[in-house]
Motif scaffolding. Structure first.
Motif, PDB file in Angstrom:
ATOM      1  N   GLY A 234       0.844  -1.184   0.000  1.00 52.85           N
ATOM      2  CA  GLY A 234       0.000   0.000   0.000  1.00 52.85           C
ATOM      3  C   GLY A 234       0.877   1.231   0.000  1.00 52.85           C
ATOM      4  O   GLY A 234       2.004   1.210   0.516  1.00 52.85           O
ATOM      5  N   SER A 235       0.399   2.350  -0.578  1.00 47.94           N
ATOM      6  CA  SER A 235       1.211   3.563  -0.633  1.00 47.94           C
ATOM      7  C   SER A 235       0.316   4.781  -0.774  1.00 47.94           C
ATOM      8  O   SER A 235      -0.820   4.694  -1.245  1.00 47.94           O
ATOM      9  CB  SER A 235       2.190   3.502  -1.812  1.00 47.94           C
ATOM     10  N   CYS A 236       0.876   5.935  -0.361  1.00 47.74           N
ATOM     11  CA  CYS A 236       0.197   7.214  -0.528  1.00 47.74           C
ATOM     12  C   CYS A 236       1.235   8.327  -0.483  1.00 47.74           C
ATOM     13  O   CYS A 236       2.160   8.297   0.342  1.00 47.74           O
ATOM     14  CB  CYS A 236      -0.859   7.424   0.563  1.00 47.74           C
ATOM     15  N   GLN A 237       1.081   9.314  -1.378  1.00 44.15           N
ATOM     16  CA  GLN A 237       1.955  10.482  -1.410  1.00 44.15           C
ATOM     17  C   GLN A 237       1.117  11.751  -1.431  1.00 44.15           C
ATOM     18  O   GLN A 237       0.132  11.838  -2.168  1.00 44.15           O
ATOM     19  CB  GLN A 237       2.863  10.462  -2.645  1.00 44.15           C
ATOM     20  N   LEU A 238       1.515  12.749  -0.620  1.00 46.08           N
ATOM     21  CA  LEU A 238       0.894  14.072  -0.628  1.00 46.08           C
ATOM     22  C   LEU A 238       1.997  15.096  -0.862  1.00 46.08           C
ATOM     23  O   LEU A 238       2.988  15.144  -0.124  1.00 46.08           O
ATOM     24  CB  LEU A 238       0.201  14.349   0.701  1.00 46.08           C
ATOM     25  N   CYS A 239       1.854  15.915  -1.898  1.00 48.07           N
ATOM     26  CA  CYS A 239       2.871  16.908  -2.228  1.00 48.07           C
ATOM     27  C   CYS A 239       2.738  18.125  -1.316  1.00 48.07           C
ATOM     28  O   CYS A 239       1.629  18.502  -0.904  1.00 48.07           O
ATOM     29  CB  CYS A 239       2.731  17.345  -3.685  1.00 48.07           C
ATOM     30  N   SER A 240       3.860  18.743  -1.020  1.00 49.36           N
ATOM     31  CA  SER A 240       3.870  19.934  -0.175  1.00 49.36           C
ATOM     32  C   SER A 240       3.117  21.072  -0.844  1.00 49.36           C
ATOM     33  O   SER A 240       3.336  21.365  -2.033  1.00 49.36           O
ATOM     34  CB  SER A 240       5.321  20.352   0.100  1.00 49.36           C
ATOM     35  N   GLY A 241       2.230  21.731  -0.083  1.00 48.20           N
ATOM     36  CA  GLY A 241       1.495  22.869  -0.598  1.00 48.20           C
ATOM     37  C   GLY A 241       0.544  22.543  -1.720  1.00 48.20           C
ATOM     38  O   GLY A 241       0.132  23.434  -2.471  1.00 48.20           O
ATOM     39  N   GLY A 242       0.176  21.287  -1.865  1.00 46.13           N
ATOM     40  CA  GLY A 242      -0.738  20.906  -2.930  1.00 46.13           C
ATOM     41  C   GLY A 242      -0.128  20.954  -4.311  1.00 46.13           C
ATOM     42  O   GLY A 242      -0.854  21.012  -5.312  1.00 46.13           O
ATOM     43  N   GLY A 243       1.222  20.965  -4.398  1.00 42.47           N
ATOM     44  CA  GLY A 243       1.888  21.025  -5.687  1.00 42.47           C
ATOM     45  C   GLY A 243       1.762  19.726  -6.474  1.00 42.47           C
ATOM     46  O   GLY A 243       1.215  18.721  -6.010  1.00 42.47           O
ATOM     47  N   SER A 244       2.318  19.746  -7.694  1.00 42.79           N
ATOM     48  CA  SER A 244       2.233  18.579  -8.572  1.00 42.79           C
ATOM     49  C   SER A 244       3.498  17.747  -8.581  1.00 42.79           C
ATOM     50  O   SER A 244       3.522  16.652  -9.146  1.00 42.79           O
ATOM     51  CB  SER A 244       1.925  19.030 -10.010  1.00 42.79           C
ATOM     52  N   VAL A 245       4.573  18.265  -7.974  1.00 44.74           N
ATOM     53  CA  VAL A 245       5.855  17.552  -7.941  1.00 44.74           C
ATOM     54  C   VAL A 245       6.186  17.213  -6.492  1.00 44.74           C
ATOM     55  O   VAL A 245       6.231  18.101  -5.641  1.00 44.74           O
ATOM     56  CB  VAL A 245       6.980  18.388  -8.569  1.00 44.74           C
ATOM     57  N   CYS A 246       6.441  15.928  -6.236  1.00 46.52           N
ATOM     58  CA  CYS A 246       6.754  15.472  -4.884  1.00 46.52           C
ATOM     59  C   CYS A 246       8.254  15.247  -4.759  1.00 46.52           C
ATOM     60  O   CYS A 246       8.881  14.638  -5.648  1.00 46.52           O
ATOM     61  CB  CYS A 246       5.997  14.184  -4.555  1.00 46.52           C
ATOM     62  N   GLY A 247       8.839  15.730  -3.665  1.00 49.76           N
ATOM     63  CA  GLY A 247      10.267  15.541  -3.438  1.00 49.76           C
ATOM     64  C   GLY A 247      10.627  14.161  -2.929  1.00 49.76           C
ATOM     65  O   GLY A 247      11.809  13.868  -2.742  1.00 49.76           O
ATOM     66  N   ASP A 248       9.638  13.309  -2.668  1.00 48.39           N
ATOM     67  CA  ASP A 248       9.879  11.925  -2.234  1.00 48.39           C
ATOM     68  C   ASP A 248       9.699  10.990  -3.426  1.00 48.39           C
ATOM     69  O   ASP A 248       8.859  11.223  -4.296  1.00 48.39           O
ATOM     70  CB  ASP A 248       8.899  11.523  -1.134  1.00 48.39           C
ATOM     71  N   SER A 249      10.468   9.919  -3.435  1.00 49.28           N
ATOM     72  CA  SER A 249      10.317   8.877  -4.451  1.00 49.28           C
ATOM     73  C   SER A 249      10.349   7.520  -3.762  1.00 49.28           C
ATOM     74  O   SER A 249      11.044   7.351  -2.753  1.00 49.28           O
ATOM     75  CB  SER A 249      11.437   8.947  -5.496  1.00 49.28           C
ATOM     76  N   PHE A 250       9.611   6.556  -4.283  1.00 49.03           N
ATOM     77  CA  PHE A 250       9.609   5.230  -3.671  1.00 49.03           C
ATOM     78  C   PHE A 250       9.507   4.164  -4.751  1.00 49.03           C
ATOM     79  O   PHE A 250       9.077   4.430  -5.882  1.00 49.03           O
ATOM     80  CB  PHE A 250       8.460   5.092  -2.663  1.00 49.03           C
ATOM     81  N   ARG A 251       9.904   2.955  -4.381  1.00 47.94           N
ATOM     82  CA  ARG A 251       9.809   1.788  -5.252  1.00 47.94           C
ATOM     83  C   ARG A 251       9.344   0.599  -4.415  1.00 47.94           C
ATOM     84  O   ARG A 251       9.799   0.410  -3.282  1.00 47.94           O
ATOM     85  CB  ARG A 251      11.166   1.438  -5.879  1.00 47.94           C
ATOM     86  N   LEU A 252       8.451  -0.209  -4.984  1.00 56.18           N
ATOM     87  CA  LEU A 252       7.986  -1.451  -4.373  1.00 56.18           C
ATOM     88  C   LEU A 252       8.218  -2.549  -5.406  1.00 56.18           C
ATOM     89  O   LEU A 252       7.620  -2.531  -6.480  1.00 56.18           O
ATOM     90  CB  LEU A 252       6.490  -1.363  -4.017  1.00 56.18           C
ATOM     91  N   PHE A 253       9.095  -3.505  -5.114  1.00 55.01           N
ATOM     92  CA  PHE A 253       9.452  -4.493  -6.129  1.00 55.01           C
ATOM     93  C   PHE A 253       9.981  -5.758  -5.453  1.00 55.01           C
ATOM     94  O   PHE A 253      10.288  -5.770  -4.250  1.00 55.01           O
ATOM     95  CB  PHE A 253      10.507  -3.936  -7.088  1.00 55.01           C
ATOM     96  N   THR A 254      10.082  -6.824  -6.244  1.00 51.82           N
ATOM     97  CA  THR A 254      10.584  -8.117  -5.775  1.00 51.82           C
ATOM     98  C   THR A 254      11.741  -8.540  -6.668  1.00 51.82           C
ATOM     99  O   THR A 254      11.625  -8.487  -7.893  1.00 51.82           O
ATOM    100  CB  THR A 254       9.484  -9.192  -5.804  1.00 51.82           C
ATOM    101  N   THR A 255      12.847  -8.942  -6.071  1.00 50.47           N
ATOM    102  CA  THR A 255      14.009  -9.393  -6.829  1.00 50.47           C
ATOM    103  C   THR A 255      14.093 -10.913  -6.790  1.00 50.47           C
ATOM    104  O   THR A 255      13.365 -11.581  -6.056  1.00 50.47           O
ATOM    105  CB  THR A 255      15.302  -8.792  -6.250  1.00 50.47           C
ATOM    106  N   SER A 256      14.998 -11.435  -7.611  1.00 52.02           N
ATOM    107  CA  SER A 256      15.182 -12.884  -7.663  1.00 52.02           C
ATOM    108  C   SER A 256      15.643 -13.391  -6.307  1.00 52.02           C
ATOM    109  O   SER A 256      16.335 -12.703  -5.568  1.00 52.02           O
ATOM    110  CB  SER A 256      16.217 -13.244  -8.734  1.00 52.02           C
ATOM    111  N   GLY A 257      15.259 -14.595  -6.005  1.00 51.90           N
ATOM    112  CA  GLY A 257      15.610 -15.165  -4.717  1.00 51.90           C
ATOM    113  C   GLY A 257      14.554 -14.957  -3.660  1.00 51.90           C
ATOM    114  O   GLY A 257      14.791 -15.221  -2.480  1.00 51.90           O
ATOM    115  N   GLY A 258      13.351 -14.458  -4.056  1.00 56.56           N
ATOM    116  CA  GLY A 258      12.268 -14.301  -3.097  1.00 56.56           C
ATOM    117  C   GLY A 258      12.480 -13.165  -2.117  1.00 56.56           C
ATOM    118  O   GLY A 258      12.161 -13.294  -0.936  1.00 56.56           O
ATOM    119  N   GLN A 259      13.013 -12.021  -2.580  1.00 56.20           N
ATOM    120  CA  GLN A 259      13.237 -10.852  -1.740  1.00 56.20           C
ATOM    121  C   GLN A 259      12.276  -9.747  -2.160  1.00 56.20           C
ATOM    122  O   GLN A 259      12.306  -9.292  -3.310  1.00 56.20           O
ATOM    123  CB  GLN A 259      14.679 -10.348  -1.863  1.00 56.20           C
TER     124      GLN A 259
END
Length: 769
Positions: free
Chosen positions: A563-588
């Motif tokens: 699950g994820s949620c992002q809110l930009c500062s001041g209601g802007g369109s560009v967020c200074g945070d970045s995230f990734r949700l992924f699975t790599t080989s080997g069950g990680q």
């Protein structure tokens, strides 16, 4: 889930060994006696051959007597008393010698005594007949040939018996020994015939068809030539049978792309047609039809076991693994030594560079004051006052950027060259600051290079750790996988399997790119799982040159919901945070959050760069420590401006539920374990602010239903206790809804009048069915 591959992974020879261990001595004696009888019945161009004697010399000691009896029966059945008595006598003489030597001595000298005994007994058995008649040169040459054949056959059969007891036969010599055993069997069975149909030719045809399924075109052609030679030795008609079996094996291999039925029809037509044209008899069609029926009745499991048995091994896997570990470890140590040496030399050079302001004052005195009449007063009697005045002037120059003669302090009132001194101080200070900036840039670049050396060293050490996790290869399992791809008409280029130290199985197969449209990954995973008696995950599909590689892994115990949620500062369109949700080989499974410095597009660039680089490096097999070093160096050289970003990551082992947290300047992490909230805080620095930045690591274990929450500092500005209470009260709702509620609440709770980007990531472990 129980792992049962310890049984399904056995090679055919190992299975035969275990099967024979549980059978009675009488049954084993019957098998050896039957084998001796078939070997004794083998003939060369219609004449008896010493293969029965060689067989008696090669069998295990406790089966020598029943084998000798079987050999005697075989010679009597095929050659009668007059034609086979010499070989019968030789076989019993071999048995007597073996009984006199006892097994411990025989086994000690087995490599040379086995062929020597067989040859000697054939020699002695031929001496008595030679005394009663004058042998011709032809008889002497035939006798010598029989002696050589007995010794060579005994040597190969001795190796073949060692294979049947469980030794590895994936070397050329042992494979040749099995080929000799097969040829002798075909030659012996060829004497059993009815109406022109021989059992030997049926067995040879069945073997050629089986070779197509075991190792493909080349192996089938080789089996065909060997079968043709074996039948040719029996009949003397080499051209006919080498053509029938060799050509049939080649065509069966070509048409194997159409499955087992396609190869069977191709071989049947070739064998039957050529045999009918040569002999004008339907016996060839009858033989190949019976062989085809036998071949089609053989279960696929037998072919998989045969493929595992005959798969060549280029080198011992333990040797290759040891060599790779040694090379990688040595390279990592060398890189680390280069990094340490470079850093130490730089420190020593910095201490001896003499980059202070006193050098400026010395040069001013040398160039301007040396011939001044007040030089002695300024630089000897009032040295401290002069240096203080010049230091004050340099500070003024640093603050204002310019210096005139009237700006010099009153303590230099005696100076008669004030304007010249001001100009010279300005020039010297400008040159000094330029050199100092160059030194700082060189030091920064040097530190970046040494950091990259460290990062590469850590990456190589991570590769060594991954190699150490591979417990052993599994050629039998690889044969299962290759057979499944072959039956799906995907023409596999190769297939390999291995197990890690936890016993988890990984299977890799490569097919030509043009065959990818035919592949159904879900079906392949299901069939491989059924063959290996495991549950396999959906494969990873990647392109390698002209081939497509499928990587199948044993399905983990846990799955993960995000699950994820992002809110930009001041209601802007560009967020200074970045995230990734992924699975790599080997069950990680990975959750990665990066918070750039400040807000807006500049922060977004830093965070997106950090998150993307770390993700790509993890997907390539690097670990977090080396990825952080590389990202830190990238942020330091990205631009001339200050650039930094926090990194907050969680790696979850879906097989065990173990979680490792990696934090570089990140906000606290919150987890709900067994219904209770836990806070994990960090005091580390973000990436891009200092050289040699390190992750702060921690680990714990989650179970089914436990939650893990990652936050940016915008969500934790007013503390995290309220988030702990929210998580403890959380029930089985959607995780995106949970993240949205936490993010909106965090914004409403902020009372300091400032705004920041807010990002909340959440995951929950689920048990897979």
């Amino acid at each position: 889930m129980q792992n049962t591959t310890e049984i399904t992974g056995l090679r055919l020879t190992e299975r035969l060994g275990r099967l024979l261990e549980g059978r009675s001595y009488a049954a084993l004696c019957l098998c050896c006696g039957g084998g001796g009888m078939v070997a004794a019945m083998a003939r060369i161009i219609g004449q008896p051959a010493p293969f029965g004697v060689a067989f008696a010399a090669a069998v295990p000691f406790r089966f020598t007597l029943p084998t000798a009896l079987g050999v005697a029966v075989g010679y009597l059945a095929s050659a009668g008393v007059s034609g086979g008595y010499r070989y019968i006598a030789a076989s019993f003489l071999v048995t007597l010698i073996r009984w006199l030597l006892r097994p411990e001595k025989w086994d000690r000298w087995k490599g040379w005594i086995c062929p020597f005994t067989a040859s000697s007994c054939v020699l002695l058995a031929g001496v008595v007949p030679a005394l009663y008649r004058d042998p011709l040169l032809y008889d002497a040459l035939l006798w010598l040939t029989q002696i050589v054949i007995a010794g060579a056959a005994a040597s190969f059969l001795d190796r073949a018996m060692a294979i049947l007891s469980g030794e590895d036969c994936r070397t050329r010599f042992y494979a040749t020994a099995l080929g000799v055993l097969f040829a002798i069997g075909v030659m012996g069975l060829h004497t059993i015939q009815l109406g022109g149909v021989t059992l030997g030719r049926i067995a040879a045809a069945t073997a050629v068809l089986a070779a197509v399924r075991v190792r493909g075109n080349s192996f089938a052609a080789m089996a065909g030539i060997l079968s043709g030679l074996a039948v040719g030795f029996c009949t003397g008609d080499f051209p006919l049978y080498v053509t029938i079996y060799g050509l049939g094996g080649m065509l069966a291999g070509i048409f194997s792309v159409f499955g087992r039925l396609g190869s069977t029809l191709a071989f049947t037509f070739t064998y039957g047609a050529v045999s009918a044209l040569a002999s004008r008899s339907p016996s060839g069609f009858i033989e190949v039809t019976l062989a085809a029926v036998l071949f089609l009745m053989i279960p696929p499991t037998v072919f998989r076991l045969l493929a595992a048995t005959f798969t060549p091994s280029a080198a011992d896997e333990a040797t290759v693994k040891c060599l790779l570990e040694e090379r990688l470890t040595g390279t990592a140590e060398a890189l680390r030594e280069v990094s340490d040496t470079t850093r130490e030399v730089a420190k020593r050079l910095a201490r001896t560079a003499g980059g202070d302001l006193n050098g400026i004052f010395d040069r001013v005195a040398e160039r301007l004051c040396k011939k001044c009449p007040y030089s002695m007063a300024c630089w000897q009697e009032h040295y401290s006052d002069t240096v203080d005045a010049l230091s004050h002037s340099v500070r003024k120059l640093k603050n204002t950027g310019s210096l005139e003669g009237e700006d010099l302090p009153d303590s230099l009132g005696r100076c008669i060259r004030r304007d010249q001194m001001a100009a010279l101080l300005t020039a010297e200070y400008t040159a000094w600051t330029g050199k100092e900036e160059a030194r700082r840039r060189a030091a920064r670049a040097r530190n970046l290079v040494t950091d990259q050396f460290d990062g590469m060293a850590i990456a190589l050490e991570g590769m060594v750790e991954q190699l150490e996790e591979i417990a052993a290869g599994a050629p039998a399992l690889a044969a299962h996988v290759e057979e499944i791809f072959r039956e799906a008409k995907l023409e596999p280029k190769r297939a390999v399997c291995w197990k890690d130290r936890e016993g988890r199985v990984t299977a890799v197969a490569e097919i030509p790119q043009y065959k990818q449209a035919r592949a159904v990954p879900e079906q392949l995973a299901a069939e491989i799982g059924e063959a290996l008696e495991l549950t396999m995950s959906y494969p990873k599909v990647a392109r390698y040159g002209a081939n497509i590689r499928y990587t199948f892994r044993e399905r983990p115990l846990y799955g993960v919901e995000y699950g994820s949620c992002q809110l930009c500062s001041g209601g802007g369109s560009v967020c200074g945070d970045s995230f990734r949700l992924f699975t790599t080989s080997g069950g990680q499974a990975h959750l990665l959050l990066s918070d750039g410095m400040g807000t807006g597009s500049a922060a977004a660039v830093d965070s997106a760069m950090a998150a993307s680089l770390v993700t790509r490096m993890l997907e390539a097999g690097m670990d977090y420590r080396s990825a952080l070093r590389m990202v830190n160096a990238a942020l330091l050289v990205k631009s001339g401006e200050e650039s930094l970003a926090t990194l907050d990551a969680a790696a979850i082992d879906l097989y065990t539920g173990k979680v490792r947290l990696y934090k570089a300047g990140a906000a606290p992490t919150i987890l709900r374990r067994s219904g209770r909230g836990v806070l994990v805080e960090s005091t580390s620095l973000p990436a891009g602010i200092l050289e040699r930045v390190e992750f702060e690591e921690s680990s714990f274990t989650l179970e089914e239903g436990d939650l893990l929450v990652l936050l940016s500092d915008g969500a934790s500005a007013q503390g995290c206790q309220w988030i702990l209470r929210e998580l403890e009260a959380f029930r089985q709702e959607d995780l995106d809804s949970l993240c949205q509620r936490l993010a909106r609440t965090a914004r409403l709770r902020r009372t300091d009048g400032r705004e920041d980007d807010i990002t909340i990531l959440c995951c929950r472990l689920t048990r897979q069915l």
